[in-house]
Motif scaffolding. Structure first.
Motif, short mmCIF file in Angstrom:
data_model
loop_
_atom_site.label_atom_id
_atom_site.label_comp_id
_atom_site.label_asym_id
_atom_site.label_seq_id
_atom_site.Cartn_x
_atom_site.Cartn_y
_atom_site.Cartn_z
N THR A 136 -28.08 24.68 -7.66
CA THR A 136 -28.98 24.05 -8.63
C THR A 136 -30.10 23.28 -7.93
O THR A 136 -30.83 22.55 -8.58
N GLY A 137 -30.22 23.39 -6.65
CA GLY A 137 -31.27 22.66 -5.95
C GLY A 137 -31.39 23.12 -4.51
O GLY A 137 -30.74 24.08 -4.10
N TYR A 138 -32.22 22.41 -3.75
CA TYR A 138 -32.44 22.77 -2.35
C TYR A 138 -31.98 21.66 -1.43
O TYR A 138 -32.23 20.48 -1.68
N GLU A 139 -31.30 22.08 -0.36
CA GLU A 139 -30.82 21.12 0.65
C GLU A 139 -31.78 21.11 1.82
O GLU A 139 -32.25 22.18 2.25
N PHE A 140 -32.04 19.95 2.36
CA PHE A 140 -32.86 19.81 3.57
C PHE A 140 -32.01 19.08 4.60
O PHE A 140 -31.62 17.93 4.38
N ILE A 141 -31.70 19.77 5.69
CA ILE A 141 -30.78 19.19 6.68
C ILE A 141 -31.56 18.90 7.96
O ILE A 141 -32.18 19.80 8.53
N PRO A 142 -31.54 17.64 8.43
CA PRO A 142 -32.31 17.32 9.64
C PRO A 142 -31.72 17.99 10.88
O PRO A 142 -30.51 18.27 10.92
N LYS A 143 -32.59 18.26 11.86
CA LYS A 143 -32.10 18.90 13.10
C LYS A 143 -31.09 18.00 13.80
O LYS A 143 -30.13 18.45 14.38
N PHE A 197 -28.47 11.38 1.76
CA PHE A 197 -27.22 11.06 2.46
C PHE A 197 -27.52 10.25 3.73
O PHE A 197 -28.61 10.36 4.30
N ALA A 198 -26.51 9.49 4.18
CA ALA A 198 -26.69 8.67 5.38
C ALA A 198 -26.99 9.54 6.60
O ALA A 198 -27.66 9.10 7.55
N SER A 199 -26.57 10.78 6.60
CA SER A 199 -26.83 11.69 7.73
C SER A 199 -28.29 12.14 7.76
O SER A 199 -28.74 12.75 8.73
N GLY A 200 -29.04 11.86 6.70
CA GLY A 200 -30.43 12.30 6.60
C GLY A 200 -30.58 13.54 5.73
O GLY A 200 -31.70 13.94 5.40
#
Lengths: 89, 212
Positions: free
Chosen positions: A9-16, A57-60
């Motif tokens: 239902t959405g897009y995730e953006f995960i930092p390197k 999220f705390a992970s970014g």
């Protein structure tokens, strides 16, 4: 990295690189940029950017929710990433 | 027998509910809304599933929609993160017991199946028992996912259950798999359980769902 989230239902953006964000402090900075904070916990913020829900999220990691347009999701994510990085709204 | 069925909108709990209806039990449902940590679309799915089951079994189904997001915020702020799922489920069982008391029900009914997700272990399920004074029926406990999916297709709930609806985002990355009852009860001392349960009950919405 970006991808469709697990619930589709959405897009995730995960930092390197994984971060350890102080979400309490970040919530204050987001509110100063007129971004509503709907939920504030040590692990996760739920915010509204121009009516679109985003989980921070705390992970970014960011999840831009209930949005079909990938470009629209990217725009919102970039706005938040700038604030997280301390580069303003 | 009258049971309070905890229904999430996923695949499993509608199957548990349908099995109870098929067996002739009287069922009242309880849906715990995790908003804002999960999408409000989940609630729409629950209504769609129950509308289908109400039609299939030719009866109205009563549903309690219990706001659970504030409880999750409290748990997340005050308790050790790895216990979030067990504490969340204990809270749901506790509130469901209160619904059962109000509805004069004999048991609670859940769609848990052993080992399906990291938090659904025998130890965790054992740690949840004491949150309810009523028996907890878990008709899917020993079934595997394919068997549950086959049943969901048979009962006609599979399509609605598998519609996109997001996930619960407050779930820890590494949930406890061996939560001891003592540890959990220590964690719960950090919470005002009575206040949380009372507020959830007084803010619950009740609907009577008729079939299509």
């Amino acid at each position: 990295m970006e991808r469709l989230c697990r619930g589709r239902t959405g897009y995730e953006f995960i930092p390197k690189r994984r971060n350890a964000l102080d979400l309490g402090a970040l919530a204050g900075r987001l509110e100063a940029c007129n971004i509503a904070v709907e939920a504030n916990t040590p692990h996760l913020l739920i915010v509204k950017v121009n009516g679109t829900g985003v989980s921070v999220f705390a992970s970014g990691k960011l999840i831009v929710k209930d949005i079909e347009s990938k470009e629209g999701a990217e725009k919102i994510a970039m706005q938040l990433i700038r604030i997280i990085a301390g580069r303003g709204a | 027998m009258k049971a309070i069925a905890l229904i999430s909108g996923g695949i499993d709990s509608p199957v548990a509910t349908a099995l109870a209806l098929e067996g002739g039990a009287e069922v009242v449902c309880a849906h715990f809304s995790n908003a804002p940590y999960s999408s409000e679309k989940t609630e729409e799915k629950v209504f769609e599933i129950l509308k289908h089951l109400a039609g299939k079994y030719k009866r109205k189904i009563k549903l309690y929609v219990v706001p659970h997001g504030a409880n999750l915020t409290e748990i997340s702020r005050k308790c050790e993160r790895k216990f979030t799922c067990v504490l969340c489920r204990r809270m749901m069982l506790r509130i469901s017991s209160r619904i059962a008391e109000k509805e004069k029900a004999d048991a609670l009914l859940t769609g848990e199946s052993l080992g399906q997700v990291a938090s659904q272990t025998l130890s965790n399920i054992a740690a949840e028992f004491s949150a309810s004074e009523l028996p907890i029926l878990r008709p899917l406990l020993g079934m595997d996912k394919l068997e549950i999916e086959r049943l969901a297709k048979g009962f006609g709930t599979f399509t609605a259950s598998t519609k996109p609806a997001g996930c619960c985002e407050i779930t820890p990355e590494r949930p406890a798999t061996k939560a001891g009852r003592g540890q959990i009860e220590e964690e719960e001392k950090k919470l005002d359980i009575e206040k949380m349960a009372q507020e959830s009950m007084s803010n619950a919405r009740i609907a009577e769902i008729a079939g299509k």
